[in-house]
Motif scaffolding. Structure first.
Motif, PDB file in Angstrom:
ATOM      1  N   MET A 113       0.840  -1.201   0.000  1.00 17.58           N
ATOM      2  CA  MET A 113       0.000   0.000   0.000  1.00 17.58           C
ATOM      3  C   MET A 113       0.870   1.243   0.000  1.00 17.58           C
ATOM      4  O   MET A 113       0.585   2.235  -0.685  1.00 17.58           O
ATOM      5  N   ASN A 114       1.937   1.195   0.765  1.00 18.69           N
ATOM      6  CA  ASN A 114       2.848   2.332   0.815  1.00 18.69           C
ATOM      7  C   ASN A 114       3.530   2.550  -0.530  1.00 18.69           C
ATOM      8  O   ASN A 114       3.604   3.668  -1.041  1.00 18.69           O
ATOM      9  N   GLU A 115       4.012   1.451  -1.129  1.00 17.67           N
ATOM     10  CA  GLU A 115       4.743   1.558  -2.384  1.00 17.67           C
ATOM     11  C   GLU A 115       3.865   2.117  -3.503  1.00 17.67           C
ATOM     12  O   GLU A 115       4.338   2.837  -4.388  1.00 17.67           O
ATOM     13  N   THR A 116       2.564   1.770  -3.467  1.00 18.44           N
ATOM     14  CA  THR A 116       1.642   2.216  -4.518  1.00 18.44           C
ATOM     15  C   THR A 116       0.945   3.529  -4.152  1.00 18.44           C
ATOM     16  O   THR A 116       0.012   3.937  -4.839  1.00 18.44           O
ATOM     17  N   CYS A 117       1.393   4.141  -3.040  1.00 16.79           N
ATOM     18  CA  CYS A 117       0.830   5.426  -2.588  1.00 16.79           C
ATOM     19  C   CYS A 117      -0.679   5.335  -2.346  1.00 16.79           C
ATOM     20  O   CYS A 117      -1.425   6.284  -2.615  1.00 16.79           O
ATOM     21  N   THR A 118      -1.127   4.157  -1.877  1.00 17.69           N
ATOM     22  CA  THR A 118      -2.534   3.988  -1.525  1.00 17.69           C
ATOM     23  C   THR A 118      -2.751   4.554  -0.130  1.00 17.69           C
ATOM     24  O   THR A 118      -2.103   4.123   0.823  1.00 17.69           O
ATOM     25  N   LEU A 119      -3.639   5.516  -0.019  1.00 20.67           N
ATOM     26  CA  LEU A 119      -3.841   6.161   1.268  1.00 20.67           C
ATOM     27  C   LEU A 119      -4.628   5.247   2.208  1.00 20.67           C
ATOM     28  O   LEU A 119      -5.607   4.626   1.795  1.00 20.67           O
ATOM     29  N   PRO A 120      -4.215   5.170   3.444  1.00 18.94           N
ATOM     30  CA  PRO A 120      -4.962   4.340   4.407  1.00 18.94           C
ATOM     31  C   PRO A 120      -6.254   5.029   4.811  1.00 18.94           C
ATOM     32  O   PRO A 120      -6.315   6.257   4.886  1.00 18.94           O
ATOM     33  N   ASP A 121      -7.273   4.238   5.057  1.00 12.99           N
ATOM     34  CA  ASP A 121      -8.497   4.810   5.602  1.00 12.99           C
ATOM     35  C   ASP A 121      -8.665   4.315   7.040  1.00 12.99           C
ATOM     36  O   ASP A 121      -7.750   3.722   7.624  1.00 12.99           O
ATOM     37  N   MET A 122      -9.838   4.539   7.599  1.00  7.18           N
ATOM     38  CA  MET A 122     -10.061   4.178   8.996  1.00  7.18           C
ATOM     39  C   MET A 122      -9.923   2.671   9.210  1.00  7.18           C
ATOM     40  O   MET A 122      -9.384   2.217  10.220  1.00  7.18           O
ATOM     41  N   VAL A 123     -10.400   1.874   8.231  1.00  9.02           N
ATOM     42  CA  VAL A 123     -10.304   0.418   8.353  1.00  9.02           C
ATOM     43  C   VAL A 123      -8.836  -0.005   8.363  1.00  9.02           C
ATOM     44  O   VAL A 123      -8.427  -0.868   9.157  1.00  9.02           O
ATOM     45  N   THR A 124      -8.037   0.599   7.489  1.00 11.40           N
ATOM     46  CA  THR A 124      -6.612   0.269   7.441  1.00 11.40           C
ATOM     47  C   THR A 124      -5.935   0.573   8.769  1.00 11.40           C
ATOM     48  O   THR A 124      -5.165  -0.240   9.297  1.00 11.40           O
ATOM     49  N   MET A 125      -6.207   1.755   9.312  1.00 15.39           N
ATOM     50  CA  MET A 125      -5.557   2.140  10.559  1.00 15.39           C
ATOM     51  C   MET A 125      -5.962   1.230  11.710  1.00 15.39           C
ATOM     52  O   MET A 125      -5.134   0.851  12.545  1.00 15.39           O
ATOM     53  N   ASN A 126      -7.233   0.860  11.744  1.00 18.38           N
ATOM     54  CA  ASN A 126      -7.669  -0.076  12.782  1.00 18.38           C
ATOM     55  C   ASN A 126      -7.026  -1.442  12.594  1.00 18.38           C
ATOM     56  O   ASN A 126      -6.687  -2.115  13.565  1.00 18.38           O
ATOM     57  N   ALA A 127      -6.856  -1.856  11.336  1.00 16.63           N
ATOM     58  CA  ALA A 127      -6.195  -3.131  11.062  1.00 16.63           C
ATOM     59  C   ALA A 127      -4.743  -3.098  11.528  1.00 16.63           C
ATOM     60  O   ALA A 127      -4.222  -4.090  12.049  1.00 16.63           O
ATOM     61  N   VAL A 128      -4.076  -1.951  11.345  1.00 14.81           N
ATOM     62  CA  VAL A 128      -2.688  -1.817  11.803  1.00 14.81           C
ATOM     63  C   VAL A 128      -2.613  -1.943  13.323  1.00 14.81           C
ATOM     64  O   VAL A 128      -1.711  -2.589  13.870  1.00 14.81           O
ATOM     65  N   LEU A 129      -3.573  -1.323  14.028  1.00 14.78           N
ATOM     66  CA  LEU A 129      -3.605  -1.468  15.489  1.00 14.78           C
ATOM     67  C   LEU A 129      -3.736  -2.943  15.878  1.00 14.78           C
ATOM     68  O   LEU A 129      -3.016  -3.434  16.756  1.00 14.78           O
ATOM     69  N   CYS A 130      -4.665  -3.639  15.226  1.00 16.02           N
ATOM     70  CA  CYS A 130      -4.851  -5.062  15.520  1.00 16.02           C
ATOM     71  C   CYS A 130      -3.606  -5.868  15.157  1.00 16.02           C
ATOM     72  O   CYS A 130      -3.232  -6.813  15.862  1.00 16.02           O
ATOM     73  N   PHE A 131      -2.958  -5.483  14.068  1.00 19.75           N
ATOM     74  CA  PHE A 131      -1.735  -6.158  13.613  1.00 19.75           C
ATOM     75  C   PHE A 131      -0.662  -6.119  14.698  1.00 19.75           C
ATOM     76  O   PHE A 131      -0.079  -7.141  15.065  1.00 19.75           O
ATOM     77  N   PHE A 132      -0.398  -4.938  15.251  1.00 21.36           N
ATOM     78  CA  PHE A 132       0.635  -4.829  16.280  1.00 21.36           C
ATOM     79  C   PHE A 132       0.208  -5.505  17.579  1.00 21.36           C
ATOM     80  O   PHE A 132       1.046  -6.038  18.310  1.00 21.36           O
ATOM     81  N   CYS A 133      -1.082  -5.497  17.862  1.00 18.88           N
ATOM     82  CA  CYS A 133      -1.561  -6.217  19.060  1.00 18.88           C
ATOM     83  C   CYS A 133      -1.338  -7.709  18.893  1.00 18.88           C
ATOM     84  O   CYS A 133      -0.885  -8.385  19.823  1.00 18.88           O
ATOM     85  N   LYS A 134      -1.656  -8.241  17.703  1.00 19.16           N
ATOM     86  CA  LYS A 134      -1.460  -9.663  17.474  1.00 19.16           C
ATOM     87  C   LYS A 134       0.017 -10.034  17.486  1.00 19.16           C
ATOM     88  O   LYS A 134       0.379 -11.159  17.853  1.00 19.16           O
ATOM     89  N   LEU A 135       0.868  -9.095  17.086  1.00 16.78           N
ATOM     90  CA  LEU A 135       2.307  -9.335  17.185  1.00 16.78           C
ATOM     91  C   LEU A 135       2.777  -9.342  18.636  1.00 16.78           C
ATOM     92  O   LEU A 135       3.854  -9.820  18.943  1.00 16.78           O
ATOM     93  N   GLY A 136       1.956  -8.800  19.525  1.00 12.70           N
ATOM     94  CA  GLY A 136       2.375  -8.651  20.914  1.00 12.70           C
ATOM     95  C   GLY A 136       3.099  -7.346  21.173  1.00 12.70           C
ATOM     96  O   GLY A 136       3.601  -7.118  22.271  1.00 12.70           O
ATOM     97  N   MET A 137       3.167  -6.468  20.155  1.00 13.44           N
ATOM     98  CA  MET A 137       3.855  -5.179  20.306  1.00 13.44           C
ATOM     99  C   MET A 137       2.844  -4.130  20.759  1.00 13.44           C
ATOM    100  O   MET A 137       2.524  -3.172  20.045  1.00 13.44           O
ATOM    101  N   ALA A 138       2.356  -4.327  21.970  1.00 11.61           N
ATOM    102  CA  ALA A 138       1.312  -3.439  22.485  1.00 11.61           C
ATOM    103  C   ALA A 138       1.819  -2.016  22.649  1.00 11.61           C
ATOM    104  O   ALA A 138       1.045  -1.058  22.541  1.00 11.61           O
ATOM    105  N   ASP A 139       3.127  -1.859  22.919  1.00  9.69           N
ATOM    106  CA  ASP A 139       3.658  -0.511  23.113  1.00  9.69           C
ATOM    107  C   ASP A 139       3.561   0.309  21.832  1.00  9.69           C
ATOM    108  O   ASP A 139       3.250   1.507  21.867  1.00  9.69           O
ATOM    109  N   VAL A 140       3.793  -0.336  20.674  1.00 11.63           N
ATOM    110  CA  VAL A 140       3.665   0.370  19.393  1.00 11.63           C
ATOM    111  C   VAL A 140       2.195   0.692  19.121  1.00 11.63           C
ATOM    112  O   VAL A 140       1.852   1.807  18.721  1.00 11.63           O
TER     113      VAL A 140
END
Length: 869
Positions: A371-398
């Motif tokens: 998404m970054n490479e193609t300059c696709t802008l994130p929307d609210m769903v993307t940002m929430n998915a990123v939060l879940c992504f880091f939580c699932k990684l266990g990187m709660a601090d990020v």
């Protein structure tokens, strides 16, 4: 460009290395992975990045989304989302209120799912003197509410709207028809449309198409044909009409007619906009007819009359919904490489969210980078998915850093993001942060599900966050959310641990039906510690009434507390009466005997036993043993024997009573009586327990009465039992102390060892240990012989090492290593024997090393060992 820091690394390293470094960063800073940990088969990273680098990179990417928006719109929603008086702040902006501007604002907020802010703005705009809502603005807010599954709110609004028609400068009937159609009430919409036609009014093209679409959604077949014909006669037919007709045919399952309809459009020279074909492609994918969907895309796409990106996106969506994730990813990569295909952010989100559900975090990371490479802008769903992504990684601090900076890029977390963030923070022990996130989510209208609520409540109770827990329960009850009994159980336990037993008791008083055994135990222990035995006793009675098990541990504490209060005897028997009222049970009396014994009240224990006999309550062996032990505990041996003899005369003595009696007499230094009773058992055909033989042999050996000890061992073995580790170790230990044990064995076991089961080597082994018998056994051979005689344990090896240290410390070292190789843990005595062995051989430095190793292993050196340092 997204992720300035990450981007720098991506240009220098493979993306997989960057992903590995994120995982390595986490594993180096946390003790364990979260339950949704990623695959472990990742290559070792060639570089590392910090959590701040990761968080800053994603914040930079998220901020690019804001930069693409009108600053005025951002300011409007910033005001709407604040807790201040938004009305005055919006008025101060001097907004260019018009239909187009209001639609822009609603489109912006609706796209981000910020329903509350949209409603606030819609209400505020409608109250401004220079603006009146139009049918288009009404339709826009209705669609936002419909997508958010808030149709009851639309219906309520329409009812109020219909009662105040004279106050609106808008096409009144059109708005009602469109509103009810969007709200999923086509029957009402048709009725209102009929009233319009009766009054000589009519819908425009927009209204007709909204009504037609609602008829498709609710399968109004006859009405659909009528409205569709009206649209054609009035000249409103467009590609929107074609899409709705295709949608209608698809819902009817008439897919062949859809294809014929599309071919007819092409044959008549009408231009396709893509949405007509796309809808059919989506339906085919949803019905797992993927091959036909591909053929259809190729067939209509060769004309070049419309772009294929949307059809590709629907194909990907269909594969994802069908669970064919690998095919979807492969299709995406193939079209990207061959045709430069870049899906919309919606399709990226579809893939990312499903991959998150499957915990395929590596693939999620690749898509985010793409998404970054193609300059696709994130929307609210993307940002929430990123939060879940880091939580699932266990990187709660990020994840927490991104959440804390959400105002910078307009992030509005959804229920799933809140859930994973709270869960991960709880698992990481960050209870305060998890609670703050919960409070924030509650203000945003989200309250956790049962699993999240239970996890947070458990963490708060674990950390004794009493005030926060009270507030959490209060908020739950306000929302008609009823926590289950385990939550209250944990809270009561936390209150007791915090020394607030009275508060726990008050909560218990309100929730008696849900309090479980563990909570009762905690409260009872709390009240006994504060010398409130009366309340503890009351809770004990309540436990019995609720059917909970009354264990010995709780009983002892309650009775001990009562017996140290005023009027102890009265309190003691009052509690006994309450617990046995109506249904006297032997087990309850036994608990009272045990409790009196534990409180060093043997007379009281005997009195309870006699009360049982007077009331005709059948005593059992447990009752008799408890009375015996109470006498032993107070050192009243004569009472022990008197009690036993009384029972023996009554003919109720069993093996189960003999065994604890013999053991107790040995421990009370009454070996002669114990030995006499042991042979008395054998005489009447009762075989003493192994413990009886063990404690008797140990006591006799300690008194150097080896003749009786060896004779008893012979009797033991004639019963067919193998020597236990305890018996064998006792004999080996005393063989090191005195050669007399060996001579006794030679005298008493000569000629009978071959008859004894597996014990023909006992005398030679004792002789070798005592040094009385010169043998050529190596230490390994001696070890094997002992293992055949009885199971060896660490105590046995300590004796072997002690024997070897007299003449060869190198052999002792080898034996120590062999102990470790066999999975046994050397203990304090092992290290002490080794240290003294080296010291006795003049190797002082090595002796010191063994003492230091003993300390390093957590053992406190004996006094003689401390002198070696």
């Amino acid at each position: 460009m997204m992720l300035s820091t990450l981007k720098h690394h991506v240009t220098k390293h493979k993306p997989n290395s960057l992903f590995s470094s994120i995982l390595t960063f986490f594993s180096n800073n946390h003790s364990s992975l979260s339950p949704s940990s990623p695959p472990s088969s990742l290559p070792s990273p060639s570089f590392t990045i910090s959590k701040n680098d990761v968080a800053d990179s994603f914040k930079t990417w998220f901020t690019t989304r804001h930069q693409s928006h009108d600053p005025l719109l951002l300011r409007v929603f910033q005001i709407l989302s604040s807790g201040d008086d938004f009305s005055a702040a919006l008025s101060a902006l001097s907004l260019p209120l018009s239909e187009s501007f209001v639609l822009r604002v609603l489109s912006h907020g609706g796209g981000d799912g910020d329903i509350l802010s949209c409603l606030k703005f819609f209400d505020w705009a409608g109250r401004q003197p220079r603006f009146n809502h139009t049918r288009a603005t009404f339709a826009a807010i209705f669609r936002i509410l419909s997508r958010a599954k808030l149709r009851p709110l639309i219906l309520d609004f329409l009812r109020k709207f219909s009662r105040g028609r004279v106050t609106h400068k808008v096409r009144f009937h059109d708005t009602l028809v469109v509103g009810y159609a969007i709200a999923g009430k086509p029957d009402i919409a048709l009725h209102l449309f009929g009233k319009m036609r009766f009054q000589g009014l009519d819908l425009d093209g927009f209204g007709y198409h909204v009504l037609l679409n609602s008829l498709v959604e609710d399968n109004y077949q006859n009405a659909f044909d009528v409205i569709a014909n009206q649209i054609r006669r009035k000249g409103y037919e467009s590609h929107v009409t074609n899409v709705i007709v295709i949608k209608h045919l698809c819902k009817e399952g008439r897919l062949e007619e859809v294809e014929a309809y599309l071919n007819g459009l092409v044959g008549s020279g009408k231009e396709l906009h893509g949405s007509e074909v796309n809808f059919l492609v989506g339906v085919l994918c949803d019905s797992n007819r993927f091959e036909r969907a591909v053929e259809l895309v190729r067939e209509f796409g060769t004309s070049g009359s419309f772009p294929l990106e949307n059809a590709y996106g629907l194909w990907i969506r269909g594969l994802v919904r069908g669970g064919r994730l690998d095919e979807a990813l492969e299709f995406f990569r193939q079209k990207r490489d061959s045709e430069g295909y870049v899906p919309s952010h919606v399709r990226y989100n579809t893939l990312i969210c499903r991959l998150l559900r499957e915990n395929r975090l590596n693939d999620v990371y690749y898509l985010l980078m793409d998404m970054n490479e193609t300059c696709t802008l994130p929307d609210m769903v993307t940002m929430n998915a990123v939060l879940c992504f880091f939580c699932k990684l266990g990187m709660a601090d990020v994840a927490l850093e991104l959440y804390s900076s959400r105002s910078q890029f307009g992030l509005s977390p959804n229920h799933m993001a809140y859930k994973y963030l709270i869960l991960t923070l709880c698992w990481d022990g960050c209870t305060n942060e998890a609670y703050r996130v919960l409070k924030s989510s509650a203000r945003a209208g989200y309250f956790p599900d049962r699993r999240t609520f239970l996890t947070l409540a458990t963490a708060l109770c674990r950390d004794c966050k009493i005030d926060e827990m009270k507030e959490l329960l209060h908020d739950a009850l306000l929302r008609n959310f009823k926590p289950n009994s385990s939550v209250y159980d944990r809270f009561i336990s936390a209150l007791c641990r915090a020394g607030r037993v009275e508060d726990g008791y008050l909560i218990h008083g309100d929730l008696k039906n849900v309090t479980v055994r563990f909570s009762y135990t905690k409260m009872i222990m709390g009240f006994t510690k504060s010398n409130r035995g009366d309340i503890a006793a009351r809770l004990l009675v309540e436990m019995k009434e609720k059917g909970h098990e009354l264990n010995r541990f709780v009983f002892r504490h309650v009775l001990n507390c009562l017996l140290h209060m005023d009027n102890p005897r009265t309190r003691f028997f009052n509690l006994l009466e309450m617990l046995t009222h109506g249904k006297p049970h032997c087990d309850i009396f036994n608990r009272f005997i045990d409790g009196a014994m534990d409180a060093k009240k043997p007379d009281l224990a005997r009195e309870v036993f006699e009360l049982m006999q007077r009331n005709g309550i059948a005593t059992n062996v447990s009752s008799q043993i408890l009375v015996l032990k109470s006498y032993f505990k107070s050192g009243r041996i004569s009472d022990v024997l008197h009690f036993f003899n009384n029972l023996r005369h009554q003919g109720v003595v069993s093996k189960k009573l003999y065994n604890p009696l013999i053991v107790g007499l040995c421990k009370s230094n009454k070996a002669d009586i114990a030995l006499e009773l042991c042979f008395e058992m054998l005489k009447v055909g009762l075989n003493p327990s192994i413990e009886c033989y063990e404690v008797l042999v140990q006591k006799l050996c300690s008194l150097k009465r080896y003749h009786e000890a060896v004779n008893l061992v012979n009797v033991y073995e004639k019963t067919g039992r193998r020597l236990t580790s305890f018996l064998g170790n006792v004999l080996l230990f005393h063989s090191l102390i005195s050669p007399e044990l060996y001579h006794t064995c030679v005298q008493l076991r000569s000629g009978i060892e071959g008859e004894l089961h597996g014990s023909s080597m006992l005398t030679p082994i004792i002789g070798a240990f005592s040094g009385c018998l010169k043998v050529n056994y190596s230490i390994e051979e001696l070890e094997e012989l002992i293992a055949k005689l009885f199971p060896v344990d660490i105590y046995t090896y300590n004796l072997l090492i002690r024997n070897v240290t007299h003449h060869d410390m190198d052999k002792a070292n080898e034996l120590f290593d062999r102990i470790c190789q066999r999975g046994l843990e050397p203990n304090r005595w092992t290290y002490d024997i080794m240290a003294h062995g080296f010291s006795n051989h003049g190797r002082k430095d090595e002796a010191k090393l063994w003492v230091h190793e003993m300390i390093r292993k957590g053992f406190y050196p004996l006094e003689n060992s401390r002198n070696l340092i």
